[in-house]
Design a protein around this motif. Structure first.
Motif, mmCIF file in Angstrom:
data_model
loop_
_atom_site.group_PDB
_atom_site.id
_atom_site.type_symbol
_atom_site.label_atom_id
_atom_site.label_comp_id
_atom_site.label_asym_id
_atom_site.label_seq_id
_atom_site.Cartn_x
_atom_site.Cartn_y
_atom_site.Cartn_z
ATOM 1 N N ALA A 85 0.824 -1.203 0.000
ATOM 2 C CA ALA A 85 0.000 0.000 0.000
ATOM 3 C C ALA A 85 0.861 1.259 0.000
ATOM 4 O O ALA A 85 1.852 1.363 0.721
ATOM 5 C CB ALA A 85 -0.923 0.013 1.217
ATOM 6 N N LEU A 86 0.463 2.226 -0.823
ATOM 7 C CA LEU A 86 1.071 3.544 -0.862
ATOM 8 C C LEU A 86 0.218 4.514 -0.064
ATOM 9 O O LEU A 86 -0.949 4.252 0.233
ATOM 10 C CB LEU A 86 1.147 4.034 -2.316
ATOM 11 N N SER A 87 0.788 5.644 0.256
ATOM 12 C CA SER A 87 -0.011 6.711 0.853
ATOM 13 C C SER A 87 -1.028 7.181 -0.179
ATOM 14 O O SER A 87 -0.837 7.005 -1.390
ATOM 15 C CB SER A 87 0.887 7.882 1.261
ATOM 16 N N PRO A 88 -2.136 7.797 0.262
ATOM 17 C CA PRO A 88 -3.107 8.325 -0.711
ATOM 18 C C PRO A 88 -2.477 9.285 -1.712
ATOM 19 O O PRO A 88 -2.826 9.270 -2.887
ATOM 20 C CB PRO A 88 -4.138 9.029 0.184
ATOM 21 N N LEU A 89 -1.546 10.129 -1.240
ATOM 22 C CA LEU A 89 -0.892 11.065 -2.155
ATOM 23 C C LEU A 89 -0.099 10.329 -3.223
ATOM 24 O O LEU A 89 -0.209 10.622 -4.421
ATOM 25 C CB LEU A 89 0.039 11.997 -1.379
ATOM 26 N N ALA A 90 0.708 9.344 -2.810
ATOM 27 C CA ALA A 90 1.531 8.592 -3.763
ATOM 28 C C ALA A 90 0.657 7.774 -4.709
ATOM 29 O O ALA A 90 0.932 7.690 -5.908
ATOM 30 C CB ALA A 90 2.509 7.694 -3.022
#
Length: 232
Positions: A85-90
């Motif tokens: 999982a990535l951050s929402p921004l990424a």
């Protein structure tokens, strides 16, 4: 069940849709493949080419609010958790670029990273850059084989983002805490970064793709292991 990270990423993507410029997320396909160095050098190369660049380093902490692009190109040096999982921004970037080192262990780990990313969000397309390649032929062969494995086993398009050759000047620049693009502009690695930066500006901005949750396993299967053996 809806994926909250994907929902947040889609929300951020819609929020940034009217924001000029573009955003590219960079991810280490395996430990120590050099995504941080690649991000810094791409930022330097893009600046040399007259682009205004904002580099965000998630290794120093999250950036929960999307930056106002204002025509700038935003590079996110992203952190991936153990589930992919990535951050929402990424995750909300226009392009996600996975950096792969050109040796056998890193290739297998990169494929697993791509598989986890795909099932965490999930993604229809990723870009792959080969770092520290022995030569262009090796990099192109690795990219083609990874793309074939991604298409066959994951149904995902793995598009080539180019390569950066192994270069003693790059190592020297890192020891000096400098970008090779700035410190040794005539070196092979610097020229490769400039080429990747130039190509990056021609990547088409994707439309918001439909994303469907997947229940498939993010572990590597025996068939995939056999296929990956041919990548080395």
């Amino acid at each position: 069940m809806e994926n909250p990270v994907t929902d947040q990423a889609d929300g951020l993507r819609r929020l940034m849709a009217g924001n000029t410029g573009r955003c590219v997320t960079l991810v280490d396909g395996a430990t120590g493949t050099g995504a941080c160095s690649v991000a810094r050098n791409l930022a330097a190369a893009l600046t040399q080419q007259g682009r205004e660049v904002l580099l965000l380093d998630e290794r120093t902490g999250p950036h929960p609010v999307p930056p106002a692009r204002g025509g700038r190109l935003v590079l996110v040096d992203a952190v991936v958790d153990s589930h992919g999982a990535l951050s929402p921004l990424a995750a909300g970037a226009d392009h996600i670029l996975v950096v792969c080192a050109a040796h056998s262990d890193a290739i297998t780990q990169t494929y697993l990273c791509i598989k986890k990313l795909h099932y965490a969000h999930p993604l229809a397309k990723l870009r792959v850059l080969v770092n520290e390649a022995a030569d262009p032929a090796q990099a192109r062969r690795l990219l083609a084989n990874l793309a074939a494995a991604g298409s066959r086993f994951l149904g995902i398009a793995l598009e080539p983002a180019g390569f950066v050759r192994a270069d003693s000047f790059a190592a020297q620049a890192r020891r000096l805490d400098l970008c090779v693009v700035q410190a040794f502009g005539a070196s092979a690695a610097a020229r490769d970064f400039l080429q990747v930066a130039s190509d990056l500006m021609r990547w088409p901005c994707p439309a918001i793709a439909d994303r469907m949750p997947s229940a498939l396993s993010s572990q590597i299967t025996g068939h995939e292991i056999q296929s990956l053996a041919g990548l080395h």
